[in-house]
Design a protein around this motif. Structure first.
Motif, PDB file in Angstrom:
ATOM      1  N   GLU A 132      44.115  36.247  36.495  1.00 48.44           N
ATOM      2  CA  GLU A 132      42.701  36.554  36.658  1.00 48.44           C
ATOM      3  C   GLU A 132      42.401  36.843  38.115  1.00 48.44           C
ATOM      4  N   GLN A 133      41.357  37.648  38.337  1.00 48.19           N
ATOM      5  CA  GLN A 133      40.928  37.933  39.700  1.00 48.19           C
ATOM      6  C   GLN A 133      39.433  38.233  39.675  1.00 48.19           C
ATOM      7  N   ARG A 161      40.296  46.453  43.194  1.00 47.71           N
ATOM      8  CA  ARG A 161      41.393  45.628  42.692  1.00 47.71           C
ATOM      9  C   ARG A 161      42.668  46.452  42.713  1.00 47.71           C
ATOM     10  N   TYR A 162      43.657  45.924  43.374  1.00 46.59           N
ATOM     11  CA  TYR A 162      44.946  46.608  43.443  1.00 46.59           C
ATOM     12  C   TYR A 162      45.947  45.961  42.495  1.00 46.59           C
ATOM     13  N   ALA A 163      46.155  44.673  42.626  1.00 39.96           N
ATOM     14  CA  ALA A 163      47.084  43.955  41.764  1.00 39.96           C
ATOM     15  C   ALA A 163      46.897  42.468  42.003  1.00 39.96           C
ATOM     16  N   THR A 164      47.275  41.663  41.040  1.00 41.60           N
ATOM     17  CA  THR A 164      47.248  40.214  41.221  1.00 41.60           C
ATOM     18  C   THR A 164      48.638  39.738  41.611  1.00 41.60           C
ATOM     19  N   ALA A 165      48.667  38.584  42.236  1.00 40.06           N
ATOM     20  CA  ALA A 165      49.946  37.996  42.622  1.00 40.06           C
ATOM     21  C   ALA A 165      50.730  37.594  41.369  1.00 40.06           C
TER      22      ALA A 165
END
Length: 59
Positions: free
Chosen positions: A11-12, A2-6
């Motif tokens: 949530e991701q 996981r790098y980052a969410t938009a």
């Protein structure tokens, strides 16, 4: 990984990787720092390095 969410996404889904270690030494894996205090919502950085490790048969 996981790098980052938009922007606007809170949530991701994250996949789980499982590894089986042989009883004998097959290689080396290091992660630094060795331990770190975590806080929900705060980013942290880990660095990993490995040698002598291969994929398990059938994976």
């Amino acid at each position: 990984m996981r790098y980052a969410t938009a922007e606007g996404v809170s949530e991701q889904d994250v996949g789980l990787n499982a590894f089986v270690a042989a009883p004998a030494s097959a290689g080396n894996l290091t992660v630094t720092p060795a331990s770190v205090a975590v806080t929900p919502g705060r980013q942290m950085e880990l660095t990993d390095a490995w040698s002598g490790l291969g994929r398990a048969p059938g994976t």
